[in-house]
Write a protein that holds these residues in place. Structure first.
Motif, PDB file in Angstrom:
ATOM      1  N   HIS A  21       0.837  -1.205   0.000  1.00  0.00           N
ATOM      2  CA  HIS A  21       0.000   0.000   0.000  1.00  0.00           C
ATOM      3  C   HIS A  21       0.872   1.256   0.000  1.00  0.00           C
ATOM      4  O   HIS A  21       0.575   2.219  -0.711  1.00  0.00           O
ATOM      5  CB  HIS A  21      -0.936   0.029   1.212  1.00  0.00           C
ATOM      6  CG  HIS A  21      -2.036  -0.978   1.153  1.00  0.00           C
ATOM      7  ND1 HIS A  21      -2.947  -1.028   0.124  1.00  0.00           N
ATOM      8  CD2 HIS A  21      -2.373  -1.978   2.000  1.00  0.00           C
ATOM      9  CE1 HIS A  21      -3.815  -2.015   0.351  1.00  0.00           C
ATOM     10  NE2 HIS A  21      -3.474  -2.607   1.491  1.00  0.00           N
ATOM     11  N   ARG A  39       2.409   2.181  -3.386  1.00  0.00           N
ATOM     12  CA  ARG A  39       1.452   2.807  -4.309  1.00  0.00           C
ATOM     13  C   ARG A  39       1.031   4.192  -3.829  1.00  0.00           C
ATOM     14  O   ARG A  39       0.123   4.790  -4.392  1.00  0.00           O
ATOM     15  CB  ARG A  39       0.226   1.911  -4.462  1.00  0.00           C
ATOM     16  CG  ARG A  39       0.536   0.599  -5.181  1.00  0.00           C
ATOM     17  CD  ARG A  39      -0.718  -0.206  -5.339  1.00  0.00           C
ATOM     18  NE  ARG A  39      -1.165  -0.646  -4.015  1.00  0.00           N
ATOM     19  CZ  ARG A  39      -1.636  -1.843  -3.725  1.00  0.00           C
ATOM     20  NH1 ARG A  39      -1.774  -2.723  -4.679  1.00  0.00           N
ATOM     21  NH2 ARG A  39      -1.998  -2.173  -2.520  1.00  0.00           N
ATOM     22  N   GLY A  90      -0.363   4.881  -0.998  1.00  0.00           N
ATOM     23  CA  GLY A  90      -1.610   4.826  -0.257  1.00  0.00           C
ATOM     24  C   GLY A  90      -1.473   5.245   1.187  1.00  0.00           C
ATOM     25  O   GLY A  90      -0.414   5.143   1.795  1.00  0.00           O
ATOM     26  N   SER A  91      -2.563   5.728   1.717  1.00  0.00           N
ATOM     27  CA  SER A  91      -2.645   6.103   3.121  1.00  0.00           C
ATOM     28  C   SER A  91      -4.067   5.829   3.558  1.00  0.00           C
ATOM     29  O   SER A  91      -5.014   6.133   2.824  1.00  0.00           O
ATOM     30  CB  SER A  91      -2.286   7.581   3.277  1.00  0.00           C
ATOM     31  OG  SER A  91      -2.332   7.956   4.622  1.00  0.00           O
ATOM     32  N   GLY A  92      -4.246   5.223   4.702  1.00  0.00           N
ATOM     33  CA  GLY A  92      -5.579   4.888   5.181  1.00  0.00           C
ATOM     34  C   GLY A  92      -5.516   3.782   6.201  1.00  0.00           C
ATOM     35  O   GLY A  92      -4.587   3.727   7.013  1.00  0.00           O
ATOM     36  N   ALA A 113      -5.866  -0.545   6.828  1.00  0.00           N
ATOM     37  CA  ALA A 113      -5.863  -1.897   6.257  1.00  0.00           C
ATOM     38  C   ALA A 113      -6.481  -2.860   7.256  1.00  0.00           C
ATOM     39  O   ALA A 113      -6.261  -2.742   8.463  1.00  0.00           O
ATOM     40  CB  ALA A 113      -4.445  -2.334   5.918  1.00  0.00           C
ATOM     41  N   GLU A 147      -7.528  -4.307   0.167  1.00  0.00           N
ATOM     42  CA  GLU A 147      -8.098  -2.970   0.058  1.00  0.00           C
ATOM     43  C   GLU A 147      -7.489  -2.032   1.090  1.00  0.00           C
ATOM     44  O   GLU A 147      -7.039  -2.462   2.151  1.00  0.00           O
ATOM     45  CB  GLU A 147      -9.614  -3.021   0.266  1.00  0.00           C
ATOM     46  CG  GLU A 147     -10.352  -3.851  -0.745  1.00  0.00           C
ATOM     47  CD  GLU A 147     -10.275  -3.294  -2.156  1.00  0.00           C
ATOM     48  OE1 GLU A 147     -10.306  -2.069  -2.319  1.00  0.00           O
ATOM     49  OE2 GLU A 147     -10.170  -4.104  -3.099  1.00  0.00           O
ATOM     50  N   LEU A 148      -7.529  -0.748   0.769  1.00  0.00           N
ATOM     51  CA  LEU A 148      -7.121   0.298   1.705  1.00  0.00           C
ATOM     52  C   LEU A 148      -8.345   1.183   1.928  1.00  0.00           C
ATOM     53  O   LEU A 148      -8.953   1.665   0.971  1.00  0.00           O
ATOM     54  CB  LEU A 148      -5.954   1.112   1.130  1.00  0.00           C
ATOM     55  CG  LEU A 148      -5.245   2.045   2.088  1.00  0.00           C
ATOM     56  CD1 LEU A 148      -4.652   1.275   3.271  1.00  0.00           C
ATOM     57  CD2 LEU A 148      -4.135   2.789   1.369  1.00  0.00           C
ATOM     58  N   TYR A 149      -8.727   1.362   3.173  1.00  0.00           N
ATOM     59  CA  TYR A 149      -9.950   2.065   3.517  1.00  0.00           C
ATOM     60  C   TYR A 149      -9.647   3.454   4.070  1.00  0.00           C
ATOM     61  O   TYR A 149      -8.578   3.697   4.622  1.00  0.00           O
ATOM     62  CB  TYR A 149     -10.751   1.256   4.538  1.00  0.00           C
ATOM     63  CG  TYR A 149     -11.130  -0.108   4.011  1.00  0.00           C
ATOM     64  CD1 TYR A 149     -12.263  -0.273   3.226  1.00  0.00           C
ATOM     65  CD2 TYR A 149     -10.335  -1.216   4.265  1.00  0.00           C
ATOM     66  CE1 TYR A 149     -12.607  -1.523   2.722  1.00  0.00           C
ATOM     67  CE2 TYR A 149     -10.669  -2.471   3.767  1.00  0.00           C
ATOM     68  CZ  TYR A 149     -11.804  -2.618   3.001  1.00  0.00           C
ATOM     69  OH  TYR A 149     -12.138  -3.842   2.505  1.00  0.00           O
ATOM     70  N   SER A 202       0.444   4.535   6.878  1.00  0.00           N
ATOM     71  CA  SER A 202       0.918   5.897   6.675  1.00  0.00           C
ATOM     72  C   SER A 202       2.416   5.939   6.973  1.00  0.00           C
ATOM     73  O   SER A 202       2.896   5.152   7.794  1.00  0.00           O
ATOM     74  CB  SER A 202       0.173   6.841   7.633  1.00  0.00           C
ATOM     75  OG  SER A 202       0.812   8.086   7.720  1.00  0.00           O
TER      76      SER A 202
END
Length: 187
Positions: free
Chosen positions: A109, A112, A114-116, A118, A130-132, A154
């Motif tokens: 994540h 890519r 991404g931040s959120g 898991a 998925e990352l929520y 994060s």
């Protein structure tokens, strides 16, 4: 007979383990709750006398080397019995691999950008991929939310294999209800 002789006491045990990966296909690798399994080949209680202990270690480590298999290893485990030592050795291996898998999920994540949040399976460190946006979204997206733990993804929250290992171990005890004052009672 002295009744004190019937009490089990924690002692050091030597364990020869075969860590050959039991997973043979990619489908098995990504399947939920599937981890490589450690096979315990031999367990014996470590001798009390230092000279005997060294001779015992030399003999067993020689046996591991003579076998010529890179998957064999000699471990020292503190346990109550032979069976307990074997169970601890298997458990340590499973937790280690679950932690490595959890780091891979989080790192994928992060790579890519991404931040959120898991959703991480407690049993094997895997994820739904998925990352929520927040904890609640991650929680409600799972069919069996009690089988997961929810972690922030994060750069502010670094997840090392050791941190993941400790975290998954704690979540396992919490899930089983064996945590008292922040310490597991099931050991």
């Amino acid at each position: 007979m002295n009744t004190g002789d019937l009490v089990k006491r924690r002692a050091q045990h030597l364990v020869i383990a075969d860590d050959r990966d039991a997973i043979t296909t990619w489908e098995e690798h990504v399947r939920a709750d599937r981890l490589p399994e450690r096979r315990v080949v031999h367990v014996e209680r470590q001798a009390d006398h230092p000279v005997e202990r060294q001779a015992q270690w030399d003999e067993l480590s020689g046996s591991v080397l003579d076998a010529g298999s890179e998957s064999l290893s000699l471990l020292t485990v503190s346990a109550l019995s032979h069976a307990h030592a074997a169970a601890i050795a298997r458990h340590q291996y499973a937790v280690h691999h679950a932690a490595v898998r959890m780091v891979e999920v989080i790192d994928s994540h992060m790579e890519r950008g991404g931040s959120g949040w898991a959703a991480i399976r407690i049993t094997d460190g895997g994820s739904d991929g998925e990352l929520y946006g927040d904890y609640e979204q991650a929680f409600t997206a799972q069919q069996r939310p009690e089988e997961y733990t929810y972690v922030p993804v994060s750069p502010q929250y670094p997840w090392t294999p050791r941190v993941c290992e400790d975290y998954l171990e704690a979540m396992t005890h919490l899930r089983h209800g064996c945590m008292v004052y922040g310490r597991p009672t099931c050991r």
